[in-house]
Write a protein that holds these residues in place. Structure first.
Motif, mmCIF file in Angstrom:
data_model
loop_
_atom_site.group_PDB
_atom_site.id
_atom_site.type_symbol
_atom_site.label_atom_id
_atom_site.label_comp_id
_atom_site.label_asym_id
_atom_site.label_seq_id
_atom_site.Cartn_x
_atom_site.Cartn_y
_atom_site.Cartn_z
ATOM 1 N N ALA A 274 0.842 -1.203 0.000
ATOM 2 C CA ALA A 274 0.000 0.000 0.000
ATOM 3 C C ALA A 274 0.878 1.254 0.000
ATOM 4 O O ALA A 274 0.615 2.220 -0.734
ATOM 5 C CB ALA A 274 -0.929 -0.020 1.207
ATOM 6 N N THR A 275 1.936 1.238 0.803
ATOM 7 C CA THR A 275 2.836 2.392 0.872
ATOM 8 C C THR A 275 3.472 2.628 -0.500
ATOM 9 O O THR A 275 3.546 3.762 -0.991
ATOM 10 C CB THR A 275 3.949 2.141 1.928
ATOM 11 N N LYS A 276 3.908 1.532 -1.141
ATOM 12 C CA LYS A 276 4.550 1.649 -2.462
ATOM 13 C C LYS A 276 3.551 2.151 -3.509
ATOM 14 O O LYS A 276 3.912 2.914 -4.405
ATOM 15 C CB LYS A 276 5.089 0.288 -2.886
ATOM 16 N N SER A 277 2.306 1.731 -3.399
ATOM 17 C CA SER A 277 1.301 2.156 -4.374
ATOM 18 C C SER A 277 1.048 3.661 -4.258
ATOM 19 O O SER A 277 0.877 4.357 -5.269
ATOM 20 C CB SER A 277 -0.010 1.386 -4.166
ATOM 21 N N THR A 278 1.022 4.165 -3.042
ATOM 22 C CA THR A 278 0.817 5.604 -2.822
ATOM 23 C C THR A 278 1.992 6.386 -3.423
ATOM 24 O O THR A 278 1.818 7.422 -4.068
ATOM 25 C CB THR A 278 0.709 5.900 -1.305
ATOM 26 N N LYS A 279 3.192 5.850 -3.215
ATOM 27 C CA LYS A 279 4.400 6.497 -3.749
ATOM 28 C C LYS A 279 4.357 6.482 -5.283
ATOM 29 O O LYS A 279 4.701 7.466 -5.950
ATOM 30 C CB LYS A 279 5.614 5.712 -3.243
ATOM 31 N N SER A 280 3.906 5.358 -5.825
ATOM 32 C CA SER A 280 3.830 5.188 -7.276
ATOM 33 C C SER A 280 2.898 6.240 -7.881
ATOM 34 O O SER A 280 3.195 6.844 -8.926
ATOM 35 C CB SER A 280 3.327 3.776 -7.576
ATOM 36 N N LYS A 281 1.772 6.467 -7.223
ATOM 37 C CA LYS A 281 0.788 7.455 -7.701
ATOM 38 C C LYS A 281 1.430 8.843 -7.794
ATOM 39 O O LYS A 281 1.310 9.541 -8.799
ATOM 40 C CB LYS A 281 -0.394 7.470 -6.723
ATOM 41 N N LYS A 282 2.153 9.211 -6.739
ATOM 42 C CA LYS A 282 2.772 10.539 -6.670
ATOM 43 C C LYS A 282 3.800 10.705 -7.797
ATOM 44 O O LYS A 282 3.794 11.696 -8.521
ATOM 45 C CB LYS A 282 3.426 10.662 -5.281
ATOM 46 N N LEU A 283 4.644 9.702 -7.945
ATOM 47 C CA LEU A 283 5.695 9.738 -8.968
ATOM 48 C C LEU A 283 5.121 9.798 -10.380
ATOM 49 O O LEU A 283 5.619 10.533 -11.245
ATOM 50 C CB LEU A 283 6.522 8.461 -8.868
ATOM 51 N N PHE A 284 4.076 9.013 -10.609
ATOM 52 C CA PHE A 284 3.467 8.943 -11.936
ATOM 53 C C PHE A 284 2.918 10.317 -12.324
ATOM 54 O O PHE A 284 3.138 10.812 -13.434
ATOM 55 C CB PHE A 284 2.359 7.884 -11.914
ATOM 56 N N LEU A 285 2.231 10.938 -11.378
ATOM 57 C CA LEU A 285 1.666 12.268 -11.639
ATOM 58 C C LEU A 285 2.768 13.285 -11.923
ATOM 59 O O LEU A 285 2.631 14.139 -12.809
ATOM 60 C CB LEU A 285 0.811 12.717 -10.459
ATOM 61 N N THR A 384 5.949 3.622 -18.333
ATOM 62 C CA THR A 384 5.304 2.548 -17.580
ATOM 63 C C THR A 384 5.139 3.007 -16.134
ATOM 64 O O THR A 384 5.882 3.872 -15.669
ATOM 65 C CB THR A 384 6.103 1.230 -17.637
ATOM 66 N N HIS A 385 4.191 2.430 -15.443
ATOM 67 C CA HIS A 385 4.024 2.816 -14.033
ATOM 68 C C HIS A 385 4.541 1.713 -13.104
ATOM 69 O O HIS A 385 4.391 1.812 -11.900
ATOM 70 C CB HIS A 385 2.550 3.135 -13.734
ATOM 71 N N LEU A 386 5.145 0.649 -13.708
ATOM 72 C CA LEU A 386 5.566 -0.499 -12.918
ATOM 73 C C LEU A 386 7.061 -0.804 -13.016
ATOM 74 O O LEU A 386 7.601 -0.664 -14.110
ATOM 75 C CB LEU A 386 4.822 -1.758 -13.382
ATOM 76 N N PRO A 387 7.710 -1.282 -11.992
ATOM 77 C CA PRO A 387 7.235 -1.365 -10.602
ATOM 78 C C PRO A 387 7.112 0.016 -9.969
ATOM 79 O O PRO A 387 6.312 0.223 -9.094
ATOM 80 C CB PRO A 387 8.295 -2.216 -9.901
ATOM 81 N N LEU A 388 7.947 0.969 -10.503
ATOM 82 C CA LEU A 388 7.718 2.369 -10.153
ATOM 83 C C LEU A 388 7.703 3.154 -11.462
ATOM 84 O O LEU A 388 8.386 2.781 -12.424
ATOM 85 C CB LEU A 388 8.818 2.885 -9.219
ATOM 86 N N PRO A 389 6.908 4.231 -11.550
ATOM 87 C CA PRO A 389 6.758 4.953 -12.812
ATOM 88 C C PRO A 389 8.081 5.439 -13.391
ATOM 89 O O PRO A 389 8.913 5.983 -12.665
ATOM 90 C CB PRO A 389 5.881 6.137 -12.425
ATOM 91 N N LYS A 390 8.247 5.211 -14.674
ATOM 92 C CA LYS A 390 9.433 5.733 -15.373
ATOM 93 C C LYS A 390 9.215 5.770 -16.888
ATOM 94 O O LYS A 390 8.322 5.093 -17.414
ATOM 95 C CB LYS A 390 10.681 4.927 -15.020
#
Ligand code: JHZ
Length: 392
Positions: A274-285, A384-390
């Motif tokens: 859950a923590t990683k998903s929240t971080k992913s959202k922020k980075l993607f935006l 891509t948004h996985l595993p972290l957006p880039k």
């Protein structure tokens, strides 16, 4: 006990592709839970099957060469290893698997009437109904028993798993085999693919949770295969406990040990996810907003159910992603569920007008990259948004 771990916000029906955008389309909370006893991961809000799977269901299994090949290979394996007298497929969709079998040796169950129509037209005996005890009893009456049951990406879409397995057991012959295939929870956690969760994916199975569930029905897994499809899936080979025809293979213990090693039986793992998903959202935006600031244009590639989760969770609309493109006839010229983003039909060089393409169908990255060599050659980039957006 069910323990909450992630809130993916308010989400539309993942396959509600509307001809005209409407801000008023039905939306539901999407919250994820882990059951500390059964180890099952599920979503809380259950939408009736009849609302999600109807006569306008747009998803077609045959839309990618990756899936067509996967079903073809599996069909050869089934014929060679099991040589079934009768195969029953639950969730036969547009016949991507059935097509590989003789018409008198394979039957389908497909509640989406528009899809059932396709296999019916090809003369495969198809029940256009939902999988439940009533239907199973009906099939038993007509066919007595089935020695091979196959179901991919379907059983996890049905809320009442007790009825699902009770119904399967009713028609599976004593020496028969049940093969099911669904996204792997371990791969989902490893890749941080929170987008595997949407209203249709009521459960994402782990081998641990499935083993616990099957015990109740005197069923057991005797082999497991890891597959690359749908971002990492597991194919489970299941039999009645009393069936001595097949030995339980080491692959089962291996998978369960791997899942335990990665903490799939512990709540803390899901809190981390859950923590990683929240971080992913922020980075993607941040990435999308920077591209917008630079006056560059993004198209979404593959209007997947997964992309619907991502865009609605991250609150992304057409100011950030201009359009999507998809090959599915039913999705073309409609709007991405929940968003005012139009889906354009795919044509060669469609990417030309865009600087970036967001990989909505990231699970087909290899197939897509091979197809879009020109875009890449001319400096186009995928996101891509996985595993972290880039940007890749
Ligand atoms: P894809 C659906 O999920 C819904 P989705 C469902 N709940 C499920 O479990 C899985 O399928 C199995 C398009 N595409 O398979 C076709 C291109 O446009 O990832 C599809 O619309 N060009 C039943 O929707 C989408 O992408 C291409 O080159 O997440 C892929 O959808 C390719 C390769 C695909 O499933």
């Amino acid at each position: 006990m069910n323990k909450f771990f992630l809130d993916l916000g308010v989400q539309p029906l993942a396959n509600n592709f509307l001809k005209k955008y409407s801000a008023k389309q039905p939306k539901y909370n999407l919250k994820l839970y882990f059951n500390t006893k059964s180890k099952m991961v599920s979503i809380s809000k259950r939408i009736p099957s009849s609302v999600m799977f109807n006569s306008k269901y747009p998803y077609r299994s045959s839309m990618s060469s990756t899936m067509r090949t996967s079903f073809k290979e599996l069909s050869s394996e089934i014929k060679k290893k099991f040589n079934p007298k009768l195969l029953l497929e639950i969730g036969s969709n547009d016949g991507a698997l059935l097509n590989n079998f003789d018409k008198d040796k394979a039957i389908g169950v497909e509640p989406c009437k528009n899809l059932a129509k396709i296999t019916k037209a090809k003369r495969y005996y198809t029940y256009d109904d939902y999988w439940d005890f009533k239907l199973s009893s009906e099939i038993k009456k007509k066919f007595k028993e089935v020695d091979l049951i196959y179901s991919a990406n379907t059983l996890t879409h049905i809320s009442n798993l007790n009825e699902v397995f009770k119904s399967l057991k009713l028609i599976l012959s004593d020496e028969g085999c049940l093969i099911i295939e669904d996204p792997s929870l371990l791969e989902c956690i490893k890749k941080n693919s929170y987008d595997q969760f949407y209203n249709e994916h009521i459960y994402v199975f782990s081998a641990i949770a499935l083993t616990n569930l099957l015990k109740k029905f005197n069923l057991e897994i005797f082999d497991i295969k890891n597959l690359p499809t749908h971002g990492g899936s597991l194919r489970y080979f299941i039999k009645k406990r009393s069936n001595k025809k097949y030995n339980v293979k080491f692959s089962v213990k291996k998978q369960i040990d791997k899942e335990i090693k990665n903490g799939l039986d512990k709540f803390i793992t899901y809190k981390d996810f859950a923590t990683k998903s929240t971080k992913s959202k922020k980075l993607f935006l941040e990435i999308l907003k920077k591209i917008k600031k630079d006056n560059k244009k993004i198209i979404g590639y593959g209007a997947t159910a997964k992309a619907v989760t991502v865009l609605n969770y991250c609150n992304i609309d057409h100011d950030l992603i201009k359009n999507f493109t998809d090959t599915t006839p039913e999705k073309i010229n409609t709007f991405l569920p929940g968003k005012n983003i139009k889906i354009l039909g795919y044509k060669k060089d469609i990417l030309k007008k865009y600087d970036y393409a967001f990989l909505g169908a990231w699970n087909f990255k290899k197939e897509i990259f091979a197809k879009e060599k020109n875009f890449l050659k001319k400096g186009g980039r995928f996101i891509t948004h996985l595993p972290l957006p880039k940007i890749i």
